[in-house]
Design an enzyme around this catalytic site. Structure first.
Site, PDB file in Angstrom:
ATOM      1  N   ARG A 231      42.632  49.204   5.256  1.00  0.00           N
ATOM      2  CA  ARG A 231      42.513  50.395   6.083  1.00  0.00           C
ATOM      3  C   ARG A 231      41.319  50.216   7.025  1.00  0.00           C
ATOM      4  O   ARG A 231      40.233  49.851   6.579  1.00  0.00           O
ATOM      5  CB  ARG A 231      42.298  51.637   5.214  1.00  0.00           C
ATOM      6  CG  ARG A 231      41.817  52.888   5.955  1.00  0.00           C
ATOM      7  CD  ARG A 231      42.903  53.520   6.783  1.00  0.00           C
ATOM      8  NE  ARG A 231      42.400  54.673   7.539  1.00  0.00           N
ATOM      9  CZ  ARG A 231      43.042  55.239   8.548  1.00  0.00           C
ATOM     10  NH1 ARG A 231      44.219  54.767   8.922  1.00  0.00           N
ATOM     11  NH2 ARG A 231      42.530  56.267   9.186  1.00  0.00           N
ATOM     12  N   LEU A 232      41.519  50.399   8.325  1.00  0.00           N
ATOM     13  CA  LEU A 232      40.419  50.445   9.285  1.00  0.00           C
ATOM     14  C   LEU A 232      40.095  51.912   9.510  1.00  0.00           C
ATOM     15  O   LEU A 232      40.930  52.668  10.022  1.00  0.00           O
ATOM     16  CB  LEU A 232      40.809  49.787  10.613  1.00  0.00           C
ATOM     17  CG  LEU A 232      41.398  48.374  10.565  1.00  0.00           C
ATOM     18  CD1 LEU A 232      41.604  47.855  11.972  1.00  0.00           C
ATOM     19  CD2 LEU A 232      40.521  47.436   9.756  1.00  0.00           C
ATOM     20  N   CYS A 236      33.476  59.345  10.758  1.00  0.00           N
ATOM     21  CA  CYS A 236      33.663  60.732  11.197  1.00  0.00           C
ATOM     22  C   CYS A 236      32.754  61.608  10.346  1.00  0.00           C
ATOM     23  O   CYS A 236      33.113  61.979   9.225  1.00  0.00           O
ATOM     24  CB  CYS A 236      35.118  61.154  11.061  1.00  0.00           C
ATOM     25  SG  CYS A 236      35.406  62.900  11.532  1.00  0.00           S
ATOM     26  N   GLN A 252      42.219  61.027   5.230  1.00  0.00           N
ATOM     27  CA  GLN A 252      42.578  59.618   5.387  1.00  0.00           C
ATOM     28  C   GLN A 252      41.611  58.703   4.637  1.00  0.00           C
ATOM     29  O   GLN A 252      42.030  57.721   4.026  1.00  0.00           O
ATOM     30  CB  GLN A 252      42.612  59.252   6.870  1.00  0.00           C
ATOM     31  CG  GLN A 252      43.781  59.869   7.625  1.00  0.00           C
ATOM     32  CD  GLN A 252      43.876  59.338   9.039  1.00  0.00           C
ATOM     33  OE1 GLN A 252      42.871  59.034   9.671  1.00  0.00           O
ATOM     34  NE2 GLN A 252      45.087  59.235   9.549  1.00  0.00           N
ATOM     35  N   GLU A 274      32.076  56.688  15.718  1.00  0.00           N
ATOM     36  CA  GLU A 274      32.197  58.152  15.659  1.00  0.00           C
ATOM     37  C   GLU A 274      32.954  58.697  16.874  1.00  0.00           C
ATOM     38  O   GLU A 274      32.720  58.288  18.008  1.00  0.00           O
ATOM     39  CB  GLU A 274      30.798  58.777  15.610  1.00  0.00           C
ATOM     40  CG  GLU A 274      30.779  60.283  15.526  1.00  0.00           C
ATOM     41  CD  GLU A 274      31.132  60.810  14.141  1.00  0.00           C
ATOM     42  OE1 GLU A 274      31.977  61.728  14.067  1.00  0.00           O
ATOM     43  OE2 GLU A 274      30.569  60.314  13.143  1.00  0.00           O
ATOM     44  N   GLY A 275      33.890  59.600  16.600  1.00  0.00           N
ATOM     45  CA  GLY A 275      34.615  60.253  17.685  1.00  0.00           C
ATOM     46  C   GLY A 275      35.458  59.316  18.518  1.00  0.00           C
ATOM     47  O   GLY A 275      35.518  59.449  19.738  1.00  0.00           O
ATOM     48  N   ASP A 308      40.965  57.126  23.677  1.00  0.00           N
ATOM     49  CA  ASP A 308      40.472  56.314  22.567  1.00  0.00           C
ATOM     50  C   ASP A 308      39.688  55.142  23.142  1.00  0.00           C
ATOM     51  O   ASP A 308      40.236  54.303  23.847  1.00  0.00           O
ATOM     52  CB  ASP A 308      41.644  55.812  21.716  1.00  0.00           C
ATOM     53  CG  ASP A 308      41.219  55.264  20.358  1.00  0.00           C
ATOM     54  OD1 ASP A 308      40.057  54.834  20.246  1.00  0.00           O
ATOM     55  OD2 ASP A 308      42.048  55.256  19.432  1.00  0.00           O
ATOM     56  N   ARG A 310      37.959  52.933  21.274  1.00  0.00           N
ATOM     57  CA  ARG A 310      37.651  51.967  20.216  1.00  0.00           C
ATOM     58  C   ARG A 310      38.166  50.556  20.509  1.00  0.00           C
ATOM     59  O   ARG A 310      39.220  50.379  21.097  1.00  0.00           O
ATOM     60  CB  ARG A 310      38.233  52.446  18.882  1.00  0.00           C
ATOM     61  CG  ARG A 310      37.537  53.656  18.310  1.00  0.00           C
ATOM     62  CD  ARG A 310      38.242  54.168  17.069  1.00  0.00           C
ATOM     63  NE  ARG A 310      39.565  54.730  17.378  1.00  0.00           N
ATOM     64  CZ  ARG A 310      40.345  55.315  16.485  1.00  0.00           C
ATOM     65  NH1 ARG A 310      39.961  55.406  15.219  1.00  0.00           N
ATOM     66  NH2 ARG A 310      41.519  55.799  16.847  1.00  0.00           N
TER      67      ARG A 310
END
Length: 376
Positions: A231-232, A236, A252, A274-275, A308, A310
């Protein structure tokens, strides 16, 4: 390359404290002085004018310019000339959708917008690089910018020796995330029994020259000869720690730990993003806009971000250092699968990872499915 990377990291630190930074491109022989728009002051504008000898402008992203209905046809960042009088308030109103005035959040009169001189910036110019730099600093994606003659760089670098301007090669900025990932090393590991998995160890990773830390939570037994359940998970604070009902992040995180434990073993990589990597302050700004009626995608765009931001290169590097090349990925996000696959990690299966909505996050989850392609 390490020294050049350090200059970019130092620039991020300088921008976060409101300092001026000089960007340059030795190929195009262009240079500019910049300051983060949200930390700009009247004194800062005067200093930029004094040093550069030209009136500064404020640079905003296409997402932000579209949100405030200014020059929405361009797909690139734009520069808006700052008037001599009242310029600092205009900077903040252009950059910050929740900048408070007597008229409310970020109020800008449309007639005023229509009369502002606007210049579309080249996609490979200094302005987009400057915006990316403040994004890395997790500030509003907007800068005050004034161009300078390339020949003036050496003079300005030595200006007021105690406060010399840091000069950064703009070509290095886009490469920063990959360089950060490549320089990750194991810093320390420790056994940390968890409520849902007593056999758990935490391995902290950080770049050799400092920087943000990521954590691999190794649960149960790993068999790297087989596909590992992974899981990545992006940090948060509100969901993971405080139990916020606005998102599904806490569900999650805890659900993934439990699922991996029940599977027999695997890894959860806890990423400092974060976010969706816009940072805590900007995430809370987005919450303000959501409370005014925007959905999660619209709120990010109104601030000037993509939905997004990321990049999963750090996660891929951590997996490789753990000897993991094949994964079963706990995710609803196709973008994670695509990015991991692009790094050479073999994602052999997507494992559904969804949880029941609550009255506070039901619309948020619907938006993720409708606008960002999440699979529930």
């Amino acid at each position: 390359m390490a020294r050049e990377k350090t200059s970019v990291e130092r620039a991020i630190s300088d921008l976060r404290r409101g300092a001026l930074v000089m960007l340059f491109d030795p190929i195009r022989r262009t240079a500019a002085i910049i300051q983060a728009a949200e930390l700009s002051t009247s004194e800062g504008l005067d200093l930029i004018l004094k040093l550069a000898g030209s009136e500064p402008s404020v640079v905003i992203t296409n997402r932000r310019s579209t949100a405030i209905r200014i020059n929405a046809k361009t797909t690139e960042v734009i520069s808006v000339s700052i008037p001599p009088q009242g310029g600092i308030e205009l900077v903040h109103r252009l950059a910050n959708p929740i900048f408070e005035t007597e008229d409310g959040f970020g109020s800008i009169d449309q007639e005023e917008l229509d009369n502002l001189p606007v210049v579309p910036e080249a996609s490979d110019g200094l302005a987009p690089k400057a915006v990316q730099l403040v994004k890395f600093a997790r500030l509003l994606p907007s800068v005050v910018l004034s161009r300078i003659p390339y020949a003036e760089m050496s003079r300005l670098s030595g200006w007021n020796k105690a406060d010399s301007l840091l000069a950064v090669d703009a070509r290095l900025i886009d490469a920063l995330p990959e360089m950060r990932a490549q320089r990750l090393v194991k810093a320390v590991s420790a056994q940390v029994p968890l409520i849902d998995s007593e056999k758990t160890s935490l391995i902290a990773f950080r770049p050799v020259d400092g920087g943000e830390e990521h954590v691999a939570i190794v649960i149960g037994d790993l068999d790297t000869d087989q596909a590992v359940l992974v899981r990545l998970h992006s940090q948060c604070l509100t969901g993971d720690l405080l139990g916020s009902l606005r998102c599904d992040c806490g569900d999650q995180l805890r659900g993934a730990i439990k699922a991996i434990s029940e599977y027999g073993g695997g890894v959860l990589i806890y990423l400092a993003q974060e976010g969706r990597d816009i940072g805590l302050v900007n995430k809370l700004r987005a919450y303000n806009l959501q409370d005014l009626g925007s959905d999660t995608v619209e709120a990010n765009h109104q601030i000037g971000f993509e939905v997004d931001e990321r990049i999963y290169a750090p996660a891929a590097e951590i997996l490789k250092q753990l000897g993991i090349q094949k994964v079963k990925l706990l995710t609803n996000n196709p973008n994670k699968i695509d990015q991991l696959a692009a790094t050479g990690i073999d994602v052999i299966e997507r494992v559904k990872h969804a949880f029941p909505p609550n009255p506070h996050n039901a619309e948020y989850l619907k938006t993720k499915a409708a606008k960002t392609g999440h699979l529930f």
